[in-house]
Design a protein around this motif. Structure first.
Motif, PDB file in Angstrom:
ATOM      1  N   VAL A   1      -2.796  10.421   2.611  1.00 51.89           N
ATOM      2  CA  VAL A   1      -4.208  10.051   2.547  1.00 51.89           C
ATOM      3  C   VAL A   1      -4.437   8.781   3.376  1.00 51.89           C
ATOM      4  CG1 VAL A   1      -6.060   9.337   0.984  1.00 51.89           C
ATOM      5  CG2 VAL A   1      -4.366  11.039   0.225  1.00 51.89           C
ATOM      6  N   VAL A   2      -3.488   7.831   3.252  1.00 51.45           N
ATOM      7  CA  VAL A   2      -3.607   6.559   3.967  1.00 51.45           C
ATOM      8  C   VAL A   2      -2.500   6.492   5.025  1.00 51.45           C
ATOM      9  CG1 VAL A   2      -3.601   4.043   3.761  1.00 51.45           C
ATOM     10  CG2 VAL A   2      -4.543   5.439   1.901  1.00 51.45           C
ATOM     11  N   HIS A   3      -2.876   6.212   6.264  1.00 48.13           N
ATOM     12  CA  HIS A   3      -1.907   6.109   7.370  1.00 48.13           C
ATOM     13  C   HIS A   3      -1.885   4.664   7.858  1.00 48.13           C
ATOM     14  CE1 HIS A   3      -1.403  10.545   8.163  1.00 48.13           C
ATOM     15  NE2 HIS A   3      -2.418  10.519   7.318  1.00 48.13           N
ATOM     16  N   LEU A   4      -0.711   4.042   7.782  1.00 50.51           N
ATOM     17  CA  LEU A   4      -0.585   2.623   8.114  1.00 50.51           C
ATOM     18  C   LEU A   4       0.225   2.466   9.400  1.00 50.51           C
ATOM     19  CD1 LEU A   4       0.504   1.915   4.475  1.00 50.51           C
ATOM     20  CD2 LEU A   4      -1.653   1.052   5.401  1.00 50.51           C
ATOM     21  N   PHE A   5      -0.433   2.096  10.474  1.00 49.67           N
ATOM     22  CA  PHE A   5       0.252   1.929  11.757  1.00 49.67           C
ATOM     23  C   PHE A   5       0.547   0.454  11.957  1.00 49.67           C
ATOM     24  CE2 PHE A   5      -2.019   5.903  12.028  1.00 49.67           C
ATOM     25  CZ  PHE A   5      -1.083   6.749  12.598  1.00 49.67           C
ATOM     26  N   ASP A   6       1.831   0.114  11.896  1.00 48.99           N
ATOM     27  CA  ASP A   6       2.269  -1.275  11.936  1.00 48.99           C
ATOM     28  C   ASP A   6       2.688  -1.620  13.365  1.00 48.99           C
ATOM     29  OD1 ASP A   6       3.197  -3.766  11.235  1.00 48.99           O
ATOM     30  OD2 ASP A   6       4.353  -3.051   9.517  1.00 48.99           O
ATOM     31  N   GLU A   7       1.878  -2.424  14.042  1.00 49.85           N
ATOM     32  CA  GLU A   7       2.167  -2.835  15.418  1.00 49.85           C
ATOM     33  C   GLU A   7       2.527  -1.649  16.319  1.00 49.85           C
ATOM     34  OE1 GLU A   7       2.305  -6.173  16.506  1.00 49.85           O
ATOM     35  OE2 GLU A   7       2.036  -7.186  14.580  1.00 49.85           O
ATOM     36  N   PRO A   8       1.636  -0.662  16.459  1.00 48.66           N
ATOM     37  CA  PRO A   8       1.955   0.433  17.392  1.00 48.66           C
ATOM     38  C   PRO A   8       2.077  -0.114  18.811  1.00 48.66           C
ATOM     39  CG  PRO A   8      -0.329   0.609  16.622  1.00 48.66           C
ATOM     40  CD  PRO A   8       0.310  -0.505  15.839  1.00 48.66           C
TER      41      PRO A   8
ATOM     42  N   VAL B   1      -4.009   4.603  -4.677  1.00 48.74           N
ATOM     43  CA  VAL B   1      -4.336   5.433  -3.523  1.00 48.74           C
ATOM     44  C   VAL B   1      -4.830   6.772  -4.045  1.00 48.74           C
ATOM     45  CG1 VAL B   1      -3.459   6.594  -1.465  1.00 48.74           C
ATOM     46  CG2 VAL B   1      -2.678   4.283  -2.002  1.00 48.74           C
ATOM     47  N   ALA B   2      -6.061   7.125  -3.715  1.00 49.52           N
ATOM     48  CA  ALA B   2      -6.688   8.370  -4.179  1.00 49.52           C
ATOM     49  C   ALA B   2      -6.518   8.527  -5.698  1.00 49.52           C
ATOM     50  CB  ALA B   2      -6.118   9.569  -3.422  1.00 49.52           C
ATOM     51  N   GLY B   3      -6.652   7.428  -6.410  1.00 52.85           N
ATOM     52  CA  GLY B   3      -6.604   7.479  -7.864  1.00 52.85           C
ATOM     53  C   GLY B   3      -5.208   7.381  -8.468  1.00 52.85           C
TER      54      GLY B   3
ATOM     55  N   ILE C   1       0.849  -1.207   0.000  1.00 53.54           N
ATOM     56  CA  ILE C   1       0.000   0.000   0.000  1.00 53.54           C
ATOM     57  C   ILE C   1       0.882   1.253   0.000  1.00 53.54           C
ATOM     58  CG2 ILE C   1      -1.738   1.312   1.284  1.00 53.54           C
ATOM     59  CD1 ILE C   1      -2.830  -1.382   2.356  1.00 53.54           C
ATOM     60  N   ALA C   2       1.973   1.206   0.770  1.00 50.47           N
ATOM     61  CA  ALA C   2       2.870   2.359   0.858  1.00 50.47           C
ATOM     62  C   ALA C   2       3.739   2.505  -0.390  1.00 50.47           C
ATOM     63  CB  ALA C   2       3.750   2.235   2.095  1.00 50.47           C
ATOM     64  N   GLY C   3       3.764   1.484  -1.229  1.00 46.13           N
ATOM     65  CA  GLY C   3       4.551   1.565  -2.462  1.00 46.13           C
ATOM     66  C   GLY C   3       5.999   1.172  -2.294  1.00 46.13           C
TER      67      GLY C   3
ATOM     68  N   GLY D   1      10.014   9.634  -3.794  1.00 43.36           N
ATOM     69  CA  GLY D   1      10.066  10.574  -2.671  1.00 43.36           C
ATOM     70  C   GLY D   1       8.707  11.180  -2.342  1.00 43.36           C
ATOM     71  N   GLU D   2       7.715  10.970  -3.199  1.00 41.87           N
ATOM     72  CA  GLU D   2       6.396  11.564  -2.948  1.00 41.87           C
ATOM     73  C   GLU D   2       5.364  10.521  -2.548  1.00 41.87           C
ATOM     74  OE1 GLU D   2       5.112  14.333  -5.979  1.00 41.87           O
ATOM     75  OE2 GLU D   2       7.182  14.923  -6.383  1.00 41.87           O
ATOM     76  N   ARG D   3       5.771   9.250  -2.526  1.00 44.26           N
ATOM     77  CA  ARG D   3       4.780   8.209  -2.192  1.00 44.26           C
ATOM     78  C   ARG D   3       4.229   8.384  -0.795  1.00 44.26           C
ATOM     79  NH1 ARG D   3       7.411   2.923  -5.310  1.00 44.26           N
ATOM     80  NH2 ARG D   3       7.411   4.005  -7.317  1.00 44.26           N
ATOM     81  N   ASP D   4       5.067   8.881   0.127  1.00 43.91           N
ATOM     82  CA  ASP D   4       4.553   9.029   1.495  1.00 43.91           C
ATOM     83  C   ASP D   4       3.587  10.208   1.612  1.00 43.91           C
ATOM     84  OD1 ASP D   4       6.078  11.369   1.948  1.00 43.91           O
ATOM     85  OD2 ASP D   4       7.784  10.188   2.616  1.00 43.91           O
ATOM     86  N   ARG D   5       3.408  10.969   0.543  1.00 45.12           N
ATOM     87  CA  ARG D   5       2.361  11.992   0.563  1.00 45.12           C
ATOM     88  C   ARG D   5       0.998  11.340   0.282  1.00 45.12           C
ATOM     89  NH1 ARG D   5       3.686  14.903   3.794  1.00 45.12           N
ATOM     90  NH2 ARG D   5       4.933  13.089   4.229  1.00 45.12           N
ATOM     91  N   LEU D   6       1.012  10.092  -0.142  1.00 50.15           N
ATOM     92  CA  LEU D   6      -0.237   9.357  -0.375  1.00 50.15           C
ATOM     93  C   LEU D   6      -0.465   8.340   0.739  1.00 50.15           C
ATOM     94  CD1 LEU D   6       0.095   8.952  -4.236  1.00 50.15           C
ATOM     95  CD2 LEU D   6      -1.725  10.181  -3.038  1.00 50.15           C
ATOM     96  N   ALA D   7       0.531   7.506   0.994  1.00 52.91           N
ATOM     97  CA  ALA D   7       0.381   6.483   2.032  1.00 52.91           C
ATOM     98  C   ALA D   7       1.652   6.458   2.860  1.00 52.91           C
ATOM     99  CB  ALA D   7       0.132   5.119   1.406  1.00 52.91           C
ATOM    100  N   ILE D   8       1.490   6.558   4.183  1.00 52.96           N
ATOM    101  CA  ILE D   8       2.656   6.602   5.073  1.00 52.96           C
ATOM    102  C   ILE D   8       2.611   5.403   6.009  1.00 52.96           C
ATOM    103  CG2 ILE D   8       1.549   8.168   6.746  1.00 52.96           C
ATOM    104  CD1 ILE D   8       4.347   9.572   6.911  1.00 52.96           C
ATOM    105  N   HIS D   9       3.754   4.739   6.128  1.00 50.34           N
ATOM    106  CA  HIS D   9       3.866   3.491   6.879  1.00 50.34           C
ATOM    107  C   HIS D   9       4.675   3.750   8.149  1.00 50.34           C
ATOM    108  CE1 HIS D   9       5.215  -1.046   6.618  1.00 50.34           C
ATOM    109  NE2 HIS D   9       4.654  -0.736   7.752  1.00 50.34           N
TER     110      HIS D   9
END
Lengths: 247, 205
Positions: free
Chosen positions: B118-125, B71-73, B58-60, B82-90
């Motif tokens: 747009v998408v926030h991915l929290f991995d084992e917080p 993600v958002a089209g 999902i984060a690319g 370098g801009e992928r985390d502007r869409l989905a951040i892991h």
């Protein structure tokens, strides 16, 4: 306008975002706290606020002036002092000398300053006054190295105060202190409140909740919560934690 | 933000093979779902089931063997690294991890068109009941959702608390296991599924 403001700070190291979107403001005369779990970005945030790192985006304003990207020295000259997690003292010098060296009038004198300092009554009085403020009035002639840990921390705060800052940042002041040391440091910080605007970064929630006027919680490089200790305490999870039990 | 779904995973498979010569699959994960609207989504599954692989795709930062992640089209694999985390951040535990293997120059790729993920991915917080941070973390997830973001929280529950948290904050769920990512409409249906109950063991009540 607040004395110090940070707007939408963003910083990355390589592929890693360390500060996503941080906005903070610190009002004059208040004690503002910043807290967050380990690795949340507290110290990085601190380093951006005090000029050690330049943010990729965002602005830092002090007393109405844009200080983004200015050197730490330039920022210090404008009236912002900071203490460090790892202490910066001249170990071979006495407590008095450490403070005397940090006074602006000493630094203007240059190399022989320390020797001359003892002959300058006004300067001696001021250094002693500052040592008194931090509770080290009786320790003036002790070598810094020989002071117990808690007093070294107090001395570091005295050194920061010697620059007569408008704003004093303290980075994890309770680090390495036992419960006695923490209580003494809390007393000291309480005494400083009102004399200087304080920003305290702290891992110890209990310490901050008892002292701060307002608190920003940082996690994942973002401000995840903000409010007065009373406001933050209304959160049901905080109520049920150790912190809530203390209230 | 465009009218496109916040996240659409279209016919995605990730296959790890045993080696360069031995091409038999060692691991395969098949994913196909879309989420149109803001939500807080819980993801559970055993260690090694592919939860982190899913988040990476999902984060690319992990390239699907086939299919695409939108993600958002935006097709994540076509967006500048370098801009992928502007869409989905892991976010991996407390740190934000991203390692992109760069195979194409940025100038042939597309901009993210977003300044905040747009998408926030929290991995084992890390949730610790002692210090009270949990409450602030849950409020933060809710704030992101109210700001029209899509939030994923991945957990491998090891204590009743973890399930309690997921039930409190998540409105829908996925279970990752046996190479599949299965959707569940709510906490009641995921915890009623025999496969999930088997996985949760003593935690299943």
């Amino acid at each position: 306008m607040a004395l110090f403001e940070a707007h939408e700070l963003h910083l990355r190291f390589g592929d890693r975002v360390v500060l996503e979107d941080i906005s903070l403001s610190f009002e004059a005369g208040r004690l503002s706290g910043i807290m967050g779990p380990n690795g949340a970005g507290k110290t990085t945030c601190f380093n951006v606020l005090t000029g050690r790192y330049r943010p990729d985006r965002g602005r830092v304003l002090f007393d109405g002036a844009d200080i983004t990207g200015r050197s730490p020295q330039a920022i210090a000259r404008m009236g912002i002092a900071r203490s460090f997690q790892l202490m910066n003292l001249f170990d071979e010098f006495t407590a008095f000398e450490n403070v005397a060296i940090a006074l602006p009038q000493t630094r203007r004198r240059g190399a022989d300053a320390v020797g001359q300092a003892y002959g300058d009554a006004a300067l001696v009085a001021e250094a002693h006054d500052i040592l008194g403020t931090v509770g080290l009035g009786q320790r003036a002639d002790q070598i810094a190295k020989s002071l117990p840990y808690g007093e070294r921390r107090a001395l570091e705060i005295a050194v920061a105060l010697a620059c007569r800052p408008k704003l004093l940042f303290l980075d994890e002041p309770t680090a390495g202190l036992g419960s006695d040391g923490r209580a003494r440091l809390a007393d000291l910080v309480r005494r400083l409140k009102g004399q200087v605007t304080l920003v305290v970064i702290e891992h110890d929630m209990e310490f901050l909740f008892s002292l701060a006027d307002d608190i920003s919680v940082i996690h994942w490089g973002q401000v995840i919560a903000q409010g007065s200790p009373a406001e933050l305490r209304t959160n049901p999870w905080v109520k049920n934690s150790n912190l809530g039990k203390l209230a | 933000m465009s009218d496109a779904p916040l996240l659409a995973i279209e016919g995605v498979s990730k296959i790890y093979r045993r080696g360069l010569l031995n091409r038999t699959p060692a691991f395969q994960l098949d994913v196909d779902f879309r989420i149109d609207k803001p939500a807080i989504v819980g993801v559970m599954g055993p260690n090694g089931a592919g939860k982190t692989t899913l988040f990476e795709m999902i984060a690319g930062s992990n390239v699907p063997t086939r299919g695409r992640v939108m993600v958002a089209g935006h097709d994540m694999q076509r967006v500048r690294y370098g801009e992928r985390d502007r869409l989905a951040i892991h976010y991996h535990q407390s740190y934000q991890v991203r390692r992109f293997s760069r195979t194409r120059p940025d100038f042939v790729m597309e901009p993210a068109g977003s300044s905040y993920p747009v998408v926030h991915l929290f991995d084992e917080p890390q949730f610790n009941t002692q210090d009270g941070y949990i409450g602030f973390m849950l409020d933060f997830f809710r704030r992101l959702r109210s700001e029209r973001r899509l939030v994923f929280i991945c957990l491998h529950p090891t204590a009743a608390l973890h399930l309690e948290l997921l039930r409190e904050v998540c409105e829908r769920f996925f279970f990752v296991g046996d190479g599949q990512v299965r959707p569940f409409a709510d906490y009641g249906t995921i915890t009623a599924d025999p496969r999930v109950r088997n996985y949760l063991g003593a935690l299943a009540v």
